[in-house]
Design a protein around this motif. Structure first.
Motif, PDB file in Angstrom:
ATOM      1  N   ASN A 177     -15.296   1.014  19.587  1.00  0.00           N
ATOM      2  CA  ASN A 177     -15.918   1.795  18.516  1.00  0.00           C
ATOM      3  C   ASN A 177     -14.972   2.815  17.889  1.00  0.00           C
ATOM      4  OD1 ASN A 177     -18.384   0.473  18.944  1.00  0.00           O
ATOM      5  ND2 ASN A 177     -18.916   1.921  20.585  1.00  0.00           N
ATOM      6  N   MET A 178     -13.667   2.715  18.180  1.00  0.00           N
ATOM      7  CA  MET A 178     -12.713   3.621  17.554  1.00  0.00           C
ATOM      8  C   MET A 178     -11.989   2.862  16.445  1.00  0.00           C
ATOM      9  SD  MET A 178      -9.531   5.822  19.123  1.00  0.00           S
ATOM     10  CE  MET A 178      -8.381   4.474  18.892  1.00  0.00           C
ATOM     11  N   SER A 179     -12.602   2.801  15.280  1.00  0.00           N
ATOM     12  CA  SER A 179     -11.992   2.087  14.167  1.00  0.00           C
ATOM     13  C   SER A 179     -10.952   2.965  13.492  1.00  0.00           C
ATOM     14  CB  SER A 179     -13.059   1.667  13.156  1.00  0.00           C
ATOM     15  OG  SER A 179     -13.674   2.810  12.597  1.00  0.00           O
ATOM     16  N   HIS A 180     -10.028   2.325  12.799  1.00  0.00           N
ATOM     17  CA  HIS A 180      -9.024   3.060  12.038  1.00  0.00           C
ATOM     18  C   HIS A 180      -8.742   2.299  10.754  1.00  0.00           C
ATOM     19  CE1 HIS A 180      -6.687   0.222  14.577  1.00  0.00           C
ATOM     20  NE2 HIS A 180      -5.934   0.100  13.491  1.00  0.00           N
ATOM     21  N   THR A 181      -8.325   3.015   9.739  1.00  0.00           N
ATOM     22  CA  THR A 181      -8.066   2.422   8.431  1.00  0.00           C
ATOM     23  C   THR A 181      -6.660   2.760   7.974  1.00  0.00           C
ATOM     24  OG1 THR A 181     -10.392   2.623   7.803  1.00  0.00           O
ATOM     25  CG2 THR A 181      -8.806   2.315   6.019  1.00  0.00           C
ATOM     26  N   VAL A 182      -5.890   1.735   7.628  1.00  0.00           N
ATOM     27  CA  VAL A 182      -4.570   1.948   7.033  1.00  0.00           C
ATOM     28  C   VAL A 182      -4.793   2.316   5.573  1.00  0.00           C
ATOM     29  CG1 VAL A 182      -2.368   0.886   6.413  1.00  0.00           C
ATOM     30  CG2 VAL A 182      -3.437   0.335   8.606  1.00  0.00           C
ATOM     31  N   ILE A 183      -4.474   3.554   5.218  1.00  0.00           N
ATOM     32  CA  ILE A 183      -4.740   4.010   3.856  1.00  0.00           C
ATOM     33  C   ILE A 183      -3.515   3.946   2.960  1.00  0.00           C
ATOM     34  CG2 ILE A 183      -6.668   5.482   4.519  1.00  0.00           C
ATOM     35  CD1 ILE A 183      -4.781   7.876   4.403  1.00  0.00           C
ATOM     36  N   ASP A 184      -2.330   3.816   3.553  1.00  0.00           N
ATOM     37  CA  ASP A 184      -1.116   3.697   2.746  1.00  0.00           C
ATOM     38  C   ASP A 184       0.006   3.185   3.635  1.00  0.00           C
ATOM     39  OD1 ASP A 184       0.460   3.746   0.534  1.00  0.00           O
ATOM     40  OD2 ASP A 184       0.574   5.926   0.350  1.00  0.00           O
ATOM     41  N   SER A 185       1.012   2.583   3.011  1.00  0.00           N
ATOM     42  CA  SER A 185       2.127   2.057   3.795  1.00  0.00           C
ATOM     43  C   SER A 185       3.310   1.790   2.889  1.00  0.00           C
ATOM     44  CB  SER A 185       1.719   0.759   4.511  1.00  0.00           C
ATOM     45  OG  SER A 185       1.372  -0.238   3.561  1.00  0.00           O
ATOM     46  N   HIS A 186       4.471   1.712   3.506  1.00  0.00           N
ATOM     47  CA  HIS A 186       5.704   1.354   2.796  1.00  0.00           C
ATOM     48  C   HIS A 186       6.563   0.568   3.775  1.00  0.00           C
ATOM     49  CE1 HIS A 186       9.040   1.630  -0.034  1.00  0.00           C
ATOM     50  NE2 HIS A 186       9.814   1.956   0.988  1.00  0.00           N
ATOM     51  N   ILE A 187       6.935  -0.652   3.399  1.00  0.00           N
ATOM     52  CA  ILE A 187       7.653  -1.538   4.305  1.00  0.00           C
ATOM     53  C   ILE A 187       9.035  -1.851   3.763  1.00  0.00           C
ATOM     54  CG2 ILE A 187       7.631  -3.776   5.465  1.00  0.00           C
ATOM     55  CD1 ILE A 187       5.403  -1.853   6.353  1.00  0.00           C
ATOM     56  N   GLU A 188      10.058  -1.516   4.526  1.00  0.00           N
ATOM     57  CA  GLU A 188      11.440  -1.907   4.261  1.00  0.00           C
ATOM     58  C   GLU A 188      12.119  -2.101   5.603  1.00  0.00           C
ATOM     59  OE1 GLU A 188      12.513   0.257  -0.006  1.00  0.00           O
ATOM     60  OE2 GLU A 188      13.508   0.870   1.837  1.00  0.00           O
ATOM     61  N   LEU A 189      13.209  -2.868   5.628  1.00  0.00           N
ATOM     62  CA  LEU A 189      13.876  -3.135   6.897  1.00  0.00           C
ATOM     63  C   LEU A 189      14.422  -1.856   7.520  1.00  0.00           C
ATOM     64  CD1 LEU A 189      14.857  -5.122   9.026  1.00  0.00           C
ATOM     65  CD2 LEU A 189      16.930  -5.466   7.666  1.00  0.00           C
ATOM     66  N   ASP A 190      15.071  -1.007   6.725  1.00  0.00           N
ATOM     67  CA  ASP A 190      15.681   0.205   7.273  1.00  0.00           C
ATOM     68  C   ASP A 190      14.649   1.155   7.859  1.00  0.00           C
ATOM     69  OD1 ASP A 190      18.172  -0.691   6.634  1.00  0.00           O
ATOM     70  OD2 ASP A 190      18.377   0.509   4.818  1.00  0.00           O
ATOM     71  N   SER A 191      13.536   1.312   7.151  1.00  0.00           N
ATOM     72  CA  SER A 191      12.519   2.249   7.615  1.00  0.00           C
ATOM     73  C   SER A 191      11.173   1.900   6.997  1.00  0.00           C
ATOM     74  CB  SER A 191      12.908   3.683   7.243  1.00  0.00           C
ATOM     75  OG  SER A 191      11.940   4.603   7.697  1.00  0.00           O
ATOM     76  N   SER A 192      10.143   1.894   7.813  1.00  0.00           N
ATOM     77  CA  SER A 192       8.788   1.624   7.337  1.00  0.00           C
ATOM     78  C   SER A 192       7.863   2.735   7.813  1.00  0.00           C
ATOM     79  CB  SER A 192       8.282   0.278   7.875  1.00  0.00           C
ATOM     80  OG  SER A 192       9.102  -0.791   7.464  1.00  0.00           O
TER      81      SER A 192
END
Length: 336
Positions: free
Chosen positions: A19-34
């Motif tokens: 019952n501990m849900s979570h929502t990804v609200i933003d993200s940025h994906i690159e190889l060097d750093s995400s």
């Protein structure tokens, strides 16, 4: 990226995060750093993973392959898989820090939540990955009584009218209450912070502050209750943010090569004359200001073997090896 919601689950036994849900609200994906920003129980978690931190760990290949898939992902399924891969090691921390959140919350609680900054570090010898806060408990550090403290609430982050990255990334500048800007160096490594502060104190005691081109340390940034150390405030070198990496094989490098070499050489000589070692000598730690002068930055230790061999790291010989490598070889090398 669109928000995605997940429910933590367990493959066996009682699920400790049921019952501990979570929502990804933003993200940025690159190889060097995400990075991934997650909301869980009216609490925001900003999680960063840097490729260099897991490069020699069990997770290097897995992370690289997942990033490649996510960046070529049209339906975003692989992107969501990578986000959850980043989030999963942090779930125990989520539960630990959201156990007392009330069931009834206001819009203010949701839109202005407490925020935790986490960083994933791969453990080379064990198949585990743990989350670490990008702060250091002040009780784990020496008192540094002669260095002033700046409260986090008294510092503003430099905003941008066109982009909102400054709200998601660790800031590099701080604006004081009087409008003065300082360079901010985060306390993401205890050993490096200790060496950085120690070096600046020794530079001050040696009377070198006005004799060498080194940004002075002004204060240690702490939480309002002073229990957590967040980073350091130093002089903001008047520059466009360029290090020598931006000037390799350039017209400016040809024109100012002799000046830059002389200035860095003079700084290193002054440091060595007082028993101080620069340490991490490489082009990224030489900043060129708006008057085309060369400054030495970063006394946190470490080294890049391309410029300082491991056996010479942290020695005067290592400093001189790095300076010669930069100015006698690297800076004027022709690009292939």
């Amino acid at each position: 990226m669109p928000a995605s919601t997940s429910q933590a689950s367990s493959s066996a036994g009682i699920d400790p995060f049921q019952n501990m849900s979570h929502t990804v609200i933003d993200s940025h994906i690159e190889l060097d750093s995400s990075w991934v920003t997650v909301m869980c129980r009216a609490t925001r978690f900003h999680i960063t993973v840097s490729h260099k931190d897991i490069r020699r760990s069990h997770f290097d290949t897995e992370y690289s392959e997942m990033v490649a898939k996510a960046m070529d992902d049209d339906d975003e399924e692989d992107h969501d898989v990578l986000c959850e891969w980043i989030v999963d090691p942090c779930l125990p921390y989520f539960r630990e820090n959201t156990s007392n959140v009330p069931k009834e919350i206001t819009f203010k609680d949701f839109y202005y939540p407490p925020t935790h900054h986490l960083q994933l570090l791969g453990t080379r010898d064990r198949g585990t990955m743990n989350a670490f806060r990008l702060m250091i408990p002040s009780r784990d550090l020496p008192p540094f009584s002669e260095i002033p403290r700046s409260k986090a609430s008294d510092l503003r982050i430099v905003s941008d009218t066109q982009w909102d990255d400054y709200m998601s990334e660790i800031p590099q500048k701080a604006i004081l209450s009087d409008g003065t800007s300082r360079f901010f160096k985060p306390a993401d490594d205890k050993k490096q912070l200790l060496r950085e502060v120690d070096m600046h104190m020794r530079i001050r005691h040696a009377g070198l502050q006005d004799k060498i081109k080194v940004a002075n340390l002004h204060s240690i940034v702490v939480s309002d209750d002073a229990k957590m150390t967040i980073g350091l405030l130093l002089d903001l070198i008047p520059s466009t943010g360029d290090s020598l990496y931006s000037h390799k094989n350039s017209a400016l490098a040809s024109e100012y090569h002799a000046r830059w070499k002389q200035q860095i050489t003079a700084t290193v000589k002054h440091l060595h004359s007082h028993g101080l070692i620069w340490g991490d000598v490489h082009p990224g730690n030489v900043v060129i200001d708006t008057s085309f002068n060369a400054w030495v930055v970063d006394f946190g230790g470490g080294s890049i073997v391309e410029f300082v061999p491991r056996k010479k790291a942290g020695t005067k010989a290592g400093d001189w090896h790095g300076v010669r490598k930069i100015f006698d070889e690297w800076l004027l090398e022709k690009e292939n």
